[in-house]
Design a protein around this motif. Sequence first.
Motif, short mmCIF file in Angstrom:
data_model
loop_
_atom_site.label_atom_id
_atom_site.label_comp_id
_atom_site.label_asym_id
_atom_site.label_seq_id
_atom_site.Cartn_x
_atom_site.Cartn_y
_atom_site.Cartn_z
N LYS A 7 0.85 -1.19 0.00
CA LYS A 7 0.00 0.00 0.00
C LYS A 7 0.88 1.23 0.00
O LYS A 7 1.81 1.35 0.80
N CYS A 8 0.56 2.12 -0.91
CA CYS A 8 1.32 3.36 -1.00
C CYS A 8 0.91 4.28 0.14
O CYS A 8 -0.27 4.51 0.37
N GLU A 9 1.90 4.81 0.85
CA GLU A 9 1.62 5.71 1.97
C GLU A 9 1.30 7.11 1.48
O GLU A 9 0.82 7.94 2.23
N LYS A 10 1.57 7.34 0.24
CA LYS A 10 1.41 8.69 -0.29
C LYS A 10 0.02 8.89 -0.88
O LYS A 10 -0.65 9.88 -0.59
N CYS A 11 -0.40 7.95 -1.73
CA CYS A 11 -1.69 8.11 -2.39
C CYS A 11 -2.69 7.05 -1.98
O CYS A 11 -3.86 7.11 -2.34
N GLY A 12 -2.24 6.07 -1.19
CA GLY A 12 -3.17 5.06 -0.69
C GLY A 12 -3.47 3.95 -1.67
O GLY A 12 -4.33 3.13 -1.43
N ARG A 28 8.08 0.43 -5.69
CA ARG A 28 7.55 1.74 -6.02
C ARG A 28 6.07 1.66 -6.32
O ARG A 28 5.59 0.68 -6.86
N CYS A 29 5.38 2.73 -5.98
CA CYS A 29 3.97 2.81 -6.30
C CYS A 29 3.80 3.01 -7.81
O CYS A 29 4.47 3.86 -8.41
N PRO A 30 2.92 2.21 -8.44
CA PRO A 30 2.72 2.33 -9.88
C PRO A 30 1.97 3.60 -10.26
O PRO A 30 1.92 3.96 -11.43
N VAL A 31 1.37 4.26 -9.29
CA VAL A 31 0.59 5.46 -9.59
C VAL A 31 1.44 6.72 -9.46
O VAL A 31 1.57 7.51 -10.40
N CYS A 32 2.03 6.90 -8.28
CA CYS A 32 2.78 8.15 -8.04
C CYS A 32 4.28 7.90 -7.98
O CYS A 32 5.04 8.83 -7.77
N ASN A 33 4.69 6.65 -8.16
CA ASN A 33 6.11 6.31 -8.22
C ASN A 33 6.83 6.59 -6.90
O ASN A 33 8.04 6.80 -6.88
#
Length: 58
Positions: A7-12, A28-33
């Motif tokens: 789970k991305c801590e930045k964008c959820g 890495r988050c695939p959405v916000c990297n």
Amino acid sequence: MPLFEYKCEKCGKVFEKLIFSTDKEPIRCPVCNSESVSKILSSFSSNLSCPSSGSGFK
Ligand SMILES: [Zn+2]
């Protein structure tokens, strides 16, 4: 295959990623990297609906 949920801590964003034993790159988050992702414990236990424990069922 070792598939883990993160789970991305930045964008959820929650995403799955295959982890190999030789993996050395950060997740890495695939959405916000973003690299600020946390590993989610697998929910394999919730899938174990073993009928042997339901002695009084029905
Ligand atoms: Zn993100």
